[in-house]
Design a protein around this motif. Sequence first.
Motif, PDB file in Angstrom:
ATOM      1  N   SER A 116       0.876  -1.165   0.000  1.00  0.00           N
ATOM      2  CA  SER A 116       0.000   0.000   0.000  1.00  0.00           C
ATOM      3  C   SER A 116       0.917   1.220   0.000  1.00  0.00           C
ATOM      4  O   SER A 116       2.107   1.117   0.342  1.00  0.00           O
ATOM      5  N   GLN A 117       0.379   2.355  -0.348  1.00  0.00           N
ATOM      6  CA  GLN A 117       1.185   3.568  -0.347  1.00  0.00           C
ATOM      7  C   GLN A 117       1.720   3.849   1.064  1.00  0.00           C
ATOM      8  O   GLN A 117       2.894   4.171   1.236  1.00  0.00           O
ATOM      9  N   GLU A 118       0.870   3.687   2.055  1.00  0.00           N
ATOM     10  CA  GLU A 118       1.256   3.971   3.432  1.00  0.00           C
ATOM     11  C   GLU A 118       2.344   3.015   3.934  1.00  0.00           C
ATOM     12  O   GLU A 118       3.332   3.442   4.535  1.00  0.00           O
ATOM     13  N   SER A 119       2.179   1.713   3.671  1.00  0.00           N
ATOM     14  CA  SER A 119       3.169   0.752   4.158  1.00  0.00           C
ATOM     15  C   SER A 119       4.498   0.904   3.435  1.00  0.00           C
ATOM     16  O   SER A 119       5.562   0.769   4.048  1.00  0.00           O
ATOM     17  N   PHE A 120       4.458   1.217   2.148  1.00  0.00           N
ATOM     18  CA  PHE A 120       5.710   1.385   1.410  1.00  0.00           C
ATOM     19  C   PHE A 120       6.454   2.630   1.866  1.00  0.00           C
ATOM     20  O   PHE A 120       7.668   2.597   2.052  1.00  0.00           O
ATOM     21  N   ALA A 121       5.740   3.709   2.053  1.00  0.00           N
ATOM     22  CA  ALA A 121       6.372   4.943   2.532  1.00  0.00           C
ATOM     23  C   ALA A 121       7.045   4.707   3.878  1.00  0.00           C
ATOM     24  O   ALA A 121       8.184   5.138   4.101  1.00  0.00           O
ATOM     25  N   ALA A 122       6.375   3.986   4.767  1.00  0.00           N
ATOM     26  CA  ALA A 122       6.959   3.688   6.080  1.00  0.00           C
ATOM     27  C   ALA A 122       8.194   2.803   5.936  1.00  0.00           C
ATOM     28  O   ALA A 122       9.215   3.033   6.595  1.00  0.00           O
ATOM     29  N   TYR A 123       8.129   1.810   5.068  1.00  0.00           N
ATOM     30  CA  TYR A 123       9.248   0.894   4.835  1.00  0.00           C
ATOM     31  C   TYR A 123      10.477   1.646   4.325  1.00  0.00           C
ATOM     32  O   TYR A 123      11.592   1.410   4.762  1.00  0.00           O
ATOM     33  N   VAL A 124      10.256   2.591   3.417  1.00  0.00           N
ATOM     34  CA  VAL A 124      11.356   3.344   2.822  1.00  0.00           C
ATOM     35  C   VAL A 124      11.832   4.469   3.750  1.00  0.00           C
ATOM     36  O   VAL A 124      12.949   4.944   3.631  1.00  0.00           O
ATOM     37  N   GLY A 125      10.975   4.878   4.676  1.00  0.00           N
ATOM     38  CA  GLY A 125      11.342   5.948   5.601  1.00  0.00           C
ATOM     39  C   GLY A 125      11.033   7.330   5.078  1.00  0.00           C
ATOM     40  O   GLY A 125      11.734   8.298   5.355  1.00  0.00           O
ATOM     41  N   ILE A 126       9.946   7.416   4.315  1.00  0.00           N
ATOM     42  CA  ILE A 126       9.499   8.689   3.740  1.00  0.00           C
ATOM     43  C   ILE A 126       8.108   8.979   4.301  1.00  0.00           C
ATOM     44  O   ILE A 126       7.263   8.072   4.368  1.00  0.00           O
ATOM     45  N   GLU A 127       7.865  10.211   4.689  1.00  0.00           N
ATOM     46  CA  GLU A 127       6.541  10.594   5.184  1.00  0.00           C
ATOM     47  C   GLU A 127       5.511  10.317   4.088  1.00  0.00           C
ATOM     48  O   GLU A 127       5.750  10.597   2.924  1.00  0.00           O
ATOM     49  N   ARG A 128       4.380   9.730   4.473  1.00  0.00           N
ATOM     50  CA  ARG A 128       3.397   9.286   3.482  1.00  0.00           C
ATOM     51  C   ARG A 128       2.926  10.407   2.562  1.00  0.00           C
ATOM     52  O   ARG A 128       2.772  10.216   1.367  1.00  0.00           O
ATOM     53  N   GLY A 129       2.735  11.590   3.111  1.00  0.00           N
ATOM     54  CA  GLY A 129       2.302  12.718   2.271  1.00  0.00           C
ATOM     55  C   GLY A 129       3.334  13.076   1.217  1.00  0.00           C
ATOM     56  O   GLY A 129       2.987  13.354   0.072  1.00  0.00           O
ATOM     57  N   ASN A 130       4.594  13.045   1.597  1.00  0.00           N
ATOM     58  CA  ASN A 130       5.658  13.326   0.629  1.00  0.00           C
ATOM     59  C   ASN A 130       5.767  12.226  -0.410  1.00  0.00           C
ATOM     60  O   ASN A 130       6.003  12.488  -1.586  1.00  0.00           O
ATOM     61  N   TYR A 131       5.580  10.984   0.047  1.00  0.00           N
ATOM     62  CA  TYR A 131       5.616   9.882  -0.911  1.00  0.00           C
ATOM     63  C   TYR A 131       4.467  10.008  -1.907  1.00  0.00           C
ATOM     64  O   TYR A 131       4.642   9.797  -3.105  1.00  0.00           O
ATOM     65  N   GLY A 132       3.296  10.376  -1.429  1.00  0.00           N
ATOM     66  CA  GLY A 132       2.149  10.573  -2.321  1.00  0.00           C
ATOM     67  C   GLY A 132       2.434  11.630  -3.374  1.00  0.00           C
ATOM     68  O   GLY A 132       2.050  11.489  -4.534  1.00  0.00           O
ATOM     69  N   LYS A 133       3.132  12.690  -2.982  1.00  0.00           N
ATOM     70  CA  LYS A 133       3.518  13.730  -3.943  1.00  0.00           C
ATOM     71  C   LYS A 133       4.437  13.174  -5.020  1.00  0.00           C
ATOM     72  O   LYS A 133       4.349  13.564  -6.179  1.00  0.00           O
ATOM     73  N   MET A 134       5.317  12.255  -4.634  1.00  0.00           N
ATOM     74  CA  MET A 134       6.204  11.625  -5.626  1.00  0.00           C
ATOM     75  C   MET A 134       5.390  10.888  -6.672  1.00  0.00           C
ATOM     76  O   MET A 134       5.636  11.028  -7.868  1.00  0.00           O
ATOM     77  N   GLU A 135       4.435  10.090  -6.212  1.00  0.00           N
ATOM     78  CA  GLU A 135       3.633   9.307  -7.147  1.00  0.00           C
ATOM     79  C   GLU A 135       2.737  10.180  -8.021  1.00  0.00           C
ATOM     80  O   GLU A 135       2.416   9.793  -9.139  1.00  0.00           O
ATOM     81  N   ARG A 136       2.351  11.324  -7.527  1.00  0.00           N
ATOM     82  CA  ARG A 136       1.516  12.235  -8.324  1.00  0.00           C
ATOM     83  C   ARG A 136       2.358  13.130  -9.230  1.00  0.00           C
ATOM     84  O   ARG A 136       1.810  13.921  -9.989  1.00  0.00           O
ATOM     85  N   GLY A 137       3.670  13.017  -9.135  1.00  0.00           N
ATOM     86  CA  GLY A 137       4.547  13.831  -9.973  1.00  0.00           C
ATOM     87  C   GLY A 137       4.656  15.256  -9.488  1.00  0.00           C
ATOM     88  O   GLY A 137       4.911  16.160 -10.277  1.00  0.00           O
ATOM     89  N   GLY A 138       4.481  15.458  -8.186  1.00  0.00           N
ATOM     90  CA  GLY A 138       4.502  16.801  -7.631  1.00  0.00           C
ATOM     91  C   GLY A 138       5.842  17.257  -7.096  1.00  0.00           C
ATOM     92  O   GLY A 138       5.988  18.417  -6.727  1.00  0.00           O
ATOM     93  N   VAL A 139       6.804  16.334  -7.010  1.00  0.00           N
ATOM     94  CA  VAL A 139       8.122  16.696  -6.501  1.00  0.00           C
ATOM     95  C   VAL A 139       9.207  15.999  -7.299  1.00  0.00           C
ATOM     96  O   VAL A 139       9.020  14.911  -7.824  1.00  0.00           O
ATOM     97  N   ASN A 140      10.343  16.657  -7.382  1.00  0.00           N
ATOM     98  CA  ASN A 140      11.526  16.092  -8.003  1.00  0.00           C
ATOM     99  C   ASN A 140      12.358  15.506  -6.868  1.00  0.00           C
ATOM    100  O   ASN A 140      12.587  16.177  -5.866  1.00  0.00           O
ATOM    101  N   ILE A 141      12.800  14.266  -6.988  1.00  0.00           N
ATOM    102  CA  ILE A 141      13.458  13.609  -5.863  1.00  0.00           C
ATOM    103  C   ILE A 141      14.975  13.648  -5.955  1.00  0.00           C
ATOM    104  O   ILE A 141      15.539  13.873  -7.026  1.00  0.00           O
ATOM    105  N   LYS A 142      15.629  13.392  -4.831  1.00  0.00           N
ATOM    106  CA  LYS A 142      17.086  13.311  -4.762  1.00  0.00           C
ATOM    107  C   LYS A 142      17.555  11.950  -5.271  1.00  0.00           C
ATOM    108  O   LYS A 142      16.814  10.964  -5.219  1.00  0.00           O
ATOM    109  N   LEU A 143      18.800  11.909  -5.666  1.00  0.00           N
ATOM    110  CA  LEU A 143      19.410  10.660  -6.102  1.00  0.00           C
ATOM    111  C   LEU A 143      19.393   9.623  -4.973  1.00  0.00           C
ATOM    112  O   LEU A 143      19.109   8.450  -5.207  1.00  0.00           O
ATOM    113  N   GLU A 144      19.646  10.043  -3.756  1.00  0.00           N
ATOM    114  CA  GLU A 144      19.620   9.128  -2.614  1.00  0.00           C
ATOM    115  C   GLU A 144      18.242   8.490  -2.442  1.00  0.00           C
ATOM    116  O   GLU A 144      18.125   7.309  -2.118  1.00  0.00           O
ATOM    117  N   THR A 145      17.204   9.268  -2.667  1.00  0.00           N
ATOM    118  CA  THR A 145      15.842   8.745  -2.556  1.00  0.00           C
ATOM    119  C   THR A 145      15.576   7.724  -3.655  1.00  0.00           C
ATOM    120  O   THR A 145      14.946   6.696  -3.413  1.00  0.00           O
TER     121      THR A 145
END
Length: 78
Positions: free
Chosen positions: A22-51
Amino acid sequence: MSDLVKEFGEMLRLKRKAAGYSQESFAAYVGIERGNYGKMERGGVNIKLETLYKLTNALNCEFEEIMPSRLKHKVDLD
């Protein structure tokens, strides 16, 4: 955001769902706040190479599996 960032988000979402997270479980697993992870999937943020490395390691995939084709999204160098 650009079409490139939006397509990355779509590809990321498809890969996450295929992995059974799920979006919530994956965000927690990766260590990213769920709201920020949701922005990634919606194409709302450009991510770092480390991410990007965190995401591919968590999904056990290669970059090519979640990165849009460079031929489709040419970037002007000027």
